[in-house]
Design a protein around this motif. Structure first.
Motif, PDB file in Angstrom:
ATOM      1  N   GLY A  25       0.799  -1.221   0.000  1.00  0.00           N
ATOM      2  CA  GLY A  25       0.000   0.000   0.000  1.00  0.00           C
ATOM      3  C   GLY A  25       0.827   1.265   0.000  1.00  0.00           C
ATOM      4  N   GLU A  69      -7.039   6.694  -0.030  1.00  0.00           N
ATOM      5  CA  GLU A  69      -7.491   5.314  -0.299  1.00  0.00           C
ATOM      6  C   GLU A  69      -8.461   5.283  -1.479  1.00  0.00           C
ATOM      7  OE1 GLU A  69      -8.922   3.490   3.322  1.00  0.00           O
ATOM      8  OE2 GLU A  69      -6.886   2.942   3.937  1.00  0.00           O
ATOM      9  N   PRO A 110      -4.544   0.296   0.494  1.00  0.00           N
ATOM     10  CA  PRO A 110      -4.552   0.720   1.901  1.00  0.00           C
ATOM     11  C   PRO A 110      -3.557   1.866   2.114  1.00  0.00           C
ATOM     12  CG  PRO A 110      -3.547  -1.453   1.659  1.00  0.00           C
ATOM     13  CD  PRO A 110      -4.103  -1.097   0.328  1.00  0.00           C
ATOM     14  N   ARG A 166      -1.725   4.498   5.140  1.00  0.00           N
ATOM     15  CA  ARG A 166      -1.564   4.842   6.565  1.00  0.00           C
ATOM     16  C   ARG A 166      -0.678   6.079   6.681  1.00  0.00           C
ATOM     17  NH1 ARG A 166       3.271   3.829   9.129  1.00  0.00           N
ATOM     18  NH2 ARG A 166       4.795   2.546   8.008  1.00  0.00           N
TER      19      ARG A 166
END
Length: 409
Positions: free
Chosen positions: A322, A340, A346, A348
């Motif tokens: 990701g 996203e 994904p 973060r």
């Protein structure tokens, strides 16, 4: 205030919005952050120095603050560099192995062969990052030393930048009274601080969202595959707020930090904010959703441009783990969620990891590059200091003259 601890390493993140100086101390247990100084950056635009005097003042302030906190004197720093002039490219080199066993000299030769590409005069090689080595068709070798074979091949990622921009960074640091041990690409530094080894192995894209630039680095199989710098960042968001809400830049920055959100769906309909006006007019009360409606399209645009860059690099399929976003602008609420939606991966937020000391102070994406520079410095402390292009020419001339004298006399 002399440097009591000889193993101090200092990172200087020279950014468009802030200049941040972080002091790390190498201990047996690892790296401890012992000092931190930060000051608003006045002399940069889109990651490039445009006013040396202002930059020098900001660097002095940040360094002084860090010196006081760490109780030491700062002599050398690892400085970060960004800006739209940075280009990364992949290259490879092949050599025959002399003694049928890979020696350190062979490694130097093969890296030299890989970096033998035509680089324009006005550009400087900032980094040569080995990706993998191949010995007699056996690929994926990380540490070739001592292995047997006939031919050695190296794949490397070469990062180049404008000589003038690198010189201006070194000049600013020197005038502020510190030497530059090395100039480090900012997203490379950030990746040291916020990415885990597993992520680099599986494949990950790091997006460092700064004030003036958005820096991209793609890792796969533990090695860096692609780097790019886009001249668009958090300052564009502030500018949009200033224009859209008709408020001064300084106020727009405050509003962005306190009330900003880049997903309209996350803001309640009844939430309001007070907006100061320009030229002594009265402050107005506006809906917070209006602010989100200004920010959302711009953040979407930044991520779309980054996504286009990732697709263009050809490594879009390798980002299995990701995306990690870091840098000051990534703090905006709604950033990971919006990313996203655009990347279909994904996402973060990246915080500095694997450090001791003042962890609670530097536990923010804002300090990712600064902490990363210290980590980079601790890994590469044995390397010779950085030299800018012009000096090399002079050294070569002297060397050449010595050789002539040797031949004639």
């Amino acid at each position: 205030m002399s440097s009591k601890r000889e193993n101090l390493i200092v990172g200087l993140d020279i950014g468009t919005t802030k200049i941040c100086c972080i002091v790390g101390n190498m201990t047996e247990e690892g790296l401890d952050i012992v000092g931190i100084g930060s000051s608003p950056s006045k002399g940069l635009r889109k990651g490039v120095v445009i006013n040396i005097e202002s930059t020098v003042e900001s660097i002095k302030k940040a360094v002084r603050e860090a010196e006081l906190m760490a109780g030491c004197e700062i002599k050398t720093v690892y400085a970060g560099i960004a800006g739209g002039h940075i280009k990364g490219l992949n290259s490879q080199g092949v050599i025959a192995i002399k003694n049928r066993e890979v020696s350190p000299e062979d490694l130097t030769r093969v890296i030299d062969a890989a970096k033998a590409i035509a680089i324009p005069m006005d550009r400087e090689v900032l980094h040569i990052l080995p990706q993998e080595f191949i010995i007699d068709d056996q690929d994926g070798i990380r540490e070739p030393l001592g292995m047997s074979g006939v031919r050695l091949e190296a794949k490397v990622h070469i990062v180049t930048g404008a000589v003038a921009s690198a010189q201006n960074i070194v000049k600013s640091c020197n005038r502020a009274g510190v030497d530059v041990a090395d100039i480090v690409l900012e997203q490379l530094a950030s990746s040291e601080a916020v990415l885990s080894a597993d992520e680099k192995e599986l494949g990950v894209a790091l997006i460092d969202l700064g004030g003036g630039t958005s820096d991209i680095a793609i890792f796969s199989e533990g090695a860096i595959k692609h780097t790019a710098v886009l001249s668009i960042g958090g300052d564009h968001l502030t500018n949009d707020i200033a224009v859209g809400l008709r408020t001064p830049m300084a106020e727009a920055e405050k509003i962005k930090k306190h009330y900003g959100c880049c997903l309209t769906s996350m803001v309640g309909r009844e939430e309001t904010i007070e907006v100061p006006s320009v030229g002594g007019r009265e402050a107005r009360v506006l809906s917070r959703q209006l602010l989100a409606e200004i920010l959302e399209p711009r953040v979407e645009e930044i991520f779309t441009l980054v996504n286009r860059e990732i697709i263009k690099s050809g490594y879009a399929d390798l980002i299995a783990s990701g995306i990690v976003i870091t840098g000051g602008s990534s703090i905006l609420p709604g950033m990971p969620e919006l990313a996203e939606q655009i990347f279909n991966l994904p996402v973060r937020r990246g915080l500095p990891q694997g450090i001791g000391g003042l962890t609670d102070v530097v536990n923010s994406p804002v300090y990712a590059t600064g902490v990363g520079l210290v980590k980079y410095g601790s890994k590469n402390a044995h390397r010779p200091p950085f030299k800018i292009g012009q000096d090399k020419v002079f050294e070569k001339v002297i060397q050449r003259m010595k050789e002539w004298f040797g031949e004639f006399f």
